[in-house]
Design an enzyme around this catalytic site. Structure first.
Site, PDB file in Angstrom:
ATOM      1  N   LYS A  19     -13.638  53.127  87.768  1.00 32.92           N
ATOM      2  CA  LYS A  19     -12.263  53.753  88.651  1.00 32.92           C
ATOM      3  C   LYS A  19     -10.983  53.315  88.151  1.00 32.92           C
ATOM      4  O   LYS A  19     -10.095  53.959  87.940  1.00 32.92           O
ATOM      5  CB  LYS A  19     -12.512  53.279  89.986  1.00 32.92           C
TER       6      LYS A  19
ATOM      7  N   ARG B  81     -13.371  53.043 102.110  1.00 31.50           N
ATOM      8  CA  ARG B  81     -15.067  52.595 101.586  1.00 31.50           C
ATOM      9  C   ARG B  81     -15.885  52.863 103.120  1.00 31.50           C
ATOM     10  O   ARG B  81     -17.002  52.612 102.634  1.00 31.50           O
ATOM     11  CB  ARG B  81     -15.315  51.076 101.306  1.00 31.50           C
TER      12      ARG B  81
ATOM     13  N   ARG C 164     -18.613  43.028  82.024  1.00 29.69           N
ATOM     14  CA  ARG C 164     -17.239  42.816  82.323  1.00 29.69           C
ATOM     15  C   ARG C 164     -16.965  41.442  82.897  1.00 29.69           C
ATOM     16  O   ARG C 164     -16.183  40.582  82.567  1.00 29.69           O
ATOM     17  CB  ARG C 164     -16.812  43.530  83.487  1.00 29.69           C
TER      18      ARG C 164
ATOM     19  N   ARG D 196     -14.079  37.385  87.020  1.00 25.61           N
ATOM     20  CA  ARG D 196     -14.511  37.521  88.318  1.00 25.61           C
ATOM     21  C   ARG D 196     -15.805  37.099  88.709  1.00 25.61           C
ATOM     22  O   ARG D 196     -16.905  37.565  88.045  1.00 25.61           O
ATOM     23  CB  ARG D 196     -14.623  39.009  88.520  1.00 25.61           C
TER      24      ARG D 196
ATOM     25  N   ARG E 178     -23.659  44.518  96.295  1.00 24.87           N
ATOM     26  CA  ARG E 178     -22.623  45.220  96.330  1.00 24.87           C
ATOM     27  C   ARG E 178     -23.178  46.888  96.186  1.00 24.87           C
ATOM     28  O   ARG E 178     -22.520  47.509  97.101  1.00 24.87           O
ATOM     29  CB  ARG E 178     -21.620  45.003  95.091  1.00 24.87           C
TER      30      ARG E 178
END
Length: 190
Positions: free
Chosen positions: A14, A89, A128, A134, A146
């Site tokens: 995204k 969300r 990532r 992160r 998640r």
């Protein structure tokens, strides 16, 4: 104004796609993740609260998220429109966004969803996590949590927007350019 919800599970691309599309369509990209990170880094009251949820891999409560996003929209009052990335969300967030935009005489033109298989997304997020800094991208257990949150609370938004006739699914597998072209075809119709 053109207001788009760019939708998809964690790791779907995204943010990458919003960065590519915002210039083409002269829209402001509002990334919930970036807004959270800014508030967390600057230790705002909302940021400290949001961090307690994010550290567990849970979704941040609606009220916290909505206040952060409304402030971002207000900062960009003269924009041609927005790409909302990572928001809404939940259905209650979608309803709150609809209500907030309607006070400005605006609406969501469409939800455009990147569709990617979960196992590929886990690989993307772990990769990532090696460079992003992160913590939520380095632990497969948190990543799976998640996805569980996404599947139980967020994926139902497809039905919410489909009922309004403005849900558009896009294949999110392929090169970045191929995916951008697929998304642009949908954006052009909105």
């Amino acid at each position: 104004m053109k207001n788009i919800v760019l939708f998809g599970p964690p790791g779907a691309g995204k943010g990458t796609q919003a960065d590519r599309l915002k210039g083409k369509y002269h829209l402001v990209h509002i990334s919930t993740g970036d807004v959270f990170r800014y508030n967390i880094k600057n230790k705002t009251e909302l940021g400290v609260l949001a961090k307690t949820y994010m550290d567990k891999g849970d979704l941040v409560p609606d009220e916290v998220t909505i206040h952060m996003l409304e402030a971002e929209v207000e900062k960009n009052a003269d924009a041609n429109g927005f790409i909302f990335d990572g928001f809404p969300r939940t259905q209650s967030q979608a309803e709150a966004l609809d209500g907030f935009l309607s006070t400005k005489g605006e609406k969501i033109n469409g939800m455009v969803a990147l569709e990617v298989p979960e196992d590929l997304l886990v690989e993307r997020l772990l990769e990532r996590g090696k460079t992003s800094g992160r913590a939520d991208d380095t632990d497969e257990g948190k990543i799976r949590n998640r996805f569980n949150e996404y599947n139980t609370k967020t994926a139902i938004l497809k039905e919410y927007y489909a009922a309004k006739g403005n849900y558009f699914g896009v294949n999110g597998v392929g090169s970045i350019q191929e995916i951008t072209e697929r998304l642009a075809k949908v954006f052009d119709t909105l």
